[in-house]
Design an enzyme around this catalytic site. Structure first.
Site, PDB file in Angstrom:
ATOM      1  N   TRP A 135      -8.871  -3.479  -5.233  1.00 49.88           N
ATOM      2  CA  TRP A 135     -10.249  -3.157  -5.599  1.00 49.88           C
ATOM      3  C   TRP A 135     -10.359  -2.154  -6.733  1.00 49.88           C
ATOM      4  O   TRP A 135     -11.417  -2.008  -7.334  1.00 49.88           O
ATOM      5  CB  TRP A 135     -10.995  -2.584  -4.387  1.00 49.88           C
ATOM      6  CG  TRP A 135     -10.234  -1.496  -3.673  1.00 49.88           C
ATOM      7  CD1 TRP A 135      -9.468  -1.636  -2.546  1.00 49.88           C
ATOM      8  CD2 TRP A 135     -10.106  -0.120  -4.061  1.00 49.88           C
ATOM      9  NE1 TRP A 135      -8.884  -0.440  -2.212  1.00 49.88           N
ATOM     10  CE2 TRP A 135      -9.257   0.508  -3.116  1.00 49.88           C
ATOM     11  CE3 TRP A 135     -10.634   0.645  -5.106  1.00 49.88           C
ATOM     12  CZ2 TRP A 135      -8.927   1.860  -3.196  1.00 49.88           C
ATOM     13  CZ3 TRP A 135     -10.312   1.989  -5.188  1.00 49.88           C
ATOM     14  CH2 TRP A 135      -9.467   2.591  -4.242  1.00 49.88           C
ATOM     15  N   ASN A 136      -9.285  -1.427  -7.064  1.00 47.05           N
ATOM     16  CA  ASN A 136      -9.481  -0.260  -7.932  1.00 47.05           C
ATOM     17  C   ASN A 136      -9.723  -0.607  -9.403  1.00 47.05           C
ATOM     18  O   ASN A 136     -10.376   0.155 -10.117  1.00 47.05           O
ATOM     19  CB  ASN A 136      -8.336   0.759  -7.787  1.00 47.05           C
ATOM     20  CG  ASN A 136      -6.970   0.184  -8.042  1.00 47.05           C
ATOM     21  OD1 ASN A 136      -6.753  -1.020  -7.971  1.00 47.05           O
ATOM     22  ND2 ASN A 136      -6.017   1.043  -8.346  1.00 47.05           N
ATOM     23  N   SER A 216      -1.241  -2.146  -1.537  1.00 48.68           N
ATOM     24  CA  SER A 216      -0.510  -1.160  -0.745  1.00 48.68           C
ATOM     25  C   SER A 216       0.905  -1.641  -0.431  1.00 48.68           C
ATOM     26  O   SER A 216       1.211  -2.834  -0.521  1.00 48.68           O
ATOM     27  CB  SER A 216      -1.248  -0.896   0.572  1.00 48.68           C
ATOM     28  OG  SER A 216      -1.213  -2.061   1.390  1.00 48.68           O
ATOM     29  N   GLU A 237       3.337  -5.124  -7.310  1.00 49.43           N
ATOM     30  CA  GLU A 237       2.990  -3.840  -7.926  1.00 49.43           C
ATOM     31  C   GLU A 237       2.243  -3.045  -6.877  1.00 49.43           C
ATOM     32  O   GLU A 237       1.116  -3.359  -6.531  1.00 49.43           O
ATOM     33  CB  GLU A 237       2.143  -4.041  -9.188  1.00 49.43           C
ATOM     34  CG  GLU A 237       2.084  -2.801 -10.060  1.00 49.43           C
ATOM     35  CD  GLU A 237       1.005  -1.827  -9.649  1.00 49.43           C
ATOM     36  OE1 GLU A 237       1.333  -0.816  -8.960  1.00 49.43           O
ATOM     37  OE2 GLU A 237      -0.166  -2.051  -9.993  1.00 49.43           O
ATOM     38  N   CYS A 271      -2.870   3.663  -9.308  1.00 48.88           N
ATOM     39  CA  CYS A 271      -1.486   3.659  -8.819  1.00 48.88           C
ATOM     40  C   CYS A 271      -0.589   4.529  -9.685  1.00 48.88           C
ATOM     41  O   CYS A 271       0.307   5.203  -9.182  1.00 48.88           O
ATOM     42  CB  CYS A 271      -0.944   2.235  -8.791  1.00 48.88           C
ATOM     43  SG  CYS A 271      -1.831   1.142  -7.675  1.00 48.88           S
TER      44      CYS A 271
END
Length: 461
Positions: A135-136, A216, A237, A271
């Protein structure tokens, strides 16, 4: 029962829209559509035709940038200016593969050591790929997966994060329009609002040849296990706890500002954000003082407001988790140099120090505006601390000594090292990590190497 896929405004907590999960029948039709698009179009047309499709996708992102950006603000709380920047970056990534795809995918001659004739390697798509996205960065993450892989000749099934259905639909519409205008099948890119159970079925489907996951550790491990079971190529990733190593500087104020920028980008939910600040003893006190001042001068504000640098965290679950992590670090003995305010999903900049290896915080990833400061006595100690983490995504090295910079870069266990700069990501630069941060690369030329058949063709003389 609320829908799995829903837009919940992080700024207000209000559920704005819900989207139904795909039915099993619709999912089978989606996989069939992507498979047929691969067999009937993607593997048959030249690179130039696939690049034209992606060129139109890039144009449509630019044409719709304001609407797309506002969706991201609603879905995950990104400040509007940063959301506009993300859409622009996504368009640039698509365009990069339009401009370079043919060159990167060109046949590669091989000089024969013996015999007559010729040989070369021809790169070709392998089929349907499943992308599982976070979502980021709702647009950028999709661009760096879909752009190179469609140009390479693959087709895409895209499962977006449950909190990003509106951006997922917006991208589906862009791809559909581009395909329609250029006479390509809609199955080149298919959005699927699938459950985890359904995704397991997709990975098992023999028509699906590879999986790319950004998310995650838990999600990556689960998908990698399934992919391995079914002998599917996977690119992962995952998280990061990137070190920002300061050994020397000609301009401490500028270095501090870079450090703050590297921690606060995307509300601290990136991240490859700098998360652990490893500072040489002689600079530590002054850095800690200045960093805390500049960092805490940025306070949470509504993400649509002009000048907002720090919006809300993406969800109540994210805010609760970050708060619990900070509270636990303090209970275990960490020093709080600055305690950020907490209100709803708004989380103020927080600075921790004296984090030791015995604490959970030493090895956890803090996904939000929380910085941990570490004092070291030498270059060797800085490298050892930087590497003492399960992660290995990015890293930052600040020094006035060029030889030291490269020496430290060689010693760091990370997929990326940035020397004396932050936020330098670009379409041509490969992105990815080592250790528990994942495997494989996205962006740059290397993204086109992950999901292609490097087919040897030898011709008799």
């Amino acid at each position: 029962m609320s829908s799995l896929y829903a837009v919940v405004d992080p700024a207000t907590g209000e559920t704005l829209s819900e989207y139904p999960t795909i039915t099993d029948g619709e999912l089978q039709a989606a996989v069939a559509s992507a498979s047929e698009a691969f067999e009937g179009w993607s593997r048959r047309v030249p690179v130039a035709d696939r690049a034209k499709l992606i060129a139109r996708v890039a144009e449509l992102h630019t044409e719709r940038r304001e609407a797309l950006a506002e969706i991201a603000v609603r879905e995950m709380g990104k400040p509007l200016e940063q959301a506009l920047g993300e859409v622009d970056f996504a368009a640039a990534i698509y365009q990069y593969y339009v401009d370079n795809g043919e060159t990167f995918l060109a046949d590669e001659p091989i000089e024969l050591s013996d015999g007559t004739g010729s040989a070369f390697v021809r790169r070709a798509g392998i089929g349907v790929l499943l992308g599982i996205m976070p979502w980021n960065f709702p647009y950028y993450q999709v661009a760096r997966f879909a752009g190179p892989n469609i140009v390479a000749g693959n087709t895409i099934l895209l499962k977006h994060a449950p909190q990003c259905p509106e951006s997922a639909v917006a991208m589906q519409e862009i791809f559909e329009q581009a395909a329609s205008e250029l006479g390509a099948p809609a199955g080149v890119y298919v959005n699927i609002f699938a459950s985890n159970e359904q995704i397991a079925e997709v990975i098992a489907d023999p028509r699906v040849q590879g999986v790319s996951v950004t998310g995650s550790e838990r999600a990556g491990a689960a998908v990698a296990e399934l992919a391995g079971k079914h002998l599917k190529k996977v690119v992962l990733e995952m998280g990061g706890s990137d070190p920002f190593i300061l050994l020397s500087t000609d301009d401490l104020d500028a270095t501090v500002q870079d450090a703050v920028n590297a921690r606060l980008d995307n509300n601290g939910q990136s991240c490859n954000a700098a998360k652990r600040f490893v500072v040489i003893d002689g600079l530590y006190e002054e850095f800690a003082k200045k960093f805390t001042e500049v960092f805490t001068a940025v306070q949470p504000a509504p993400p649509m407001a002009d000048g907002t640098e720090l919006g809300p965290l993406s969800s109540s679950a994210a805010a609760e988790r970050l708060g619990e992590q900070v509270d636990r670090a303090v209970e275990q003995g960490a020093t709080v140099l600055a305690a950020g305010s907490r209100s709803g999903n708004y989380f103020g900049p927080t600075v921790l120090a004296d984090v030791t290896p015995e604490m959970d915080a030493y090895r956890e990833e803090f996904f939000g505006p929380v910085a941990a400061l570490y004092r070291v006595r030498s270059e060797e100690e800085a490298v050892k601390l930087a590497n003492d983490t399960p992660f290995g995504l990015g890293s930052y090295v600040y020094t006035t000594d060029q030889e030291q910079a490269l020496r430290v870069a060689d010693a760091i266990d990370a997929g990326m090292v940035w020397i004396n700069l932050v936020l330098g990501d670009a379409a041509e630069l490969p992105f990815g990590g080592v250790k528990r941060s994942g495997s494989g690369r996205e962006m740059g030329r290397f993204a086109l190497e992950e999901f292609v058949n490097k087919k040897l063709i030898r011709i008799a003389g």
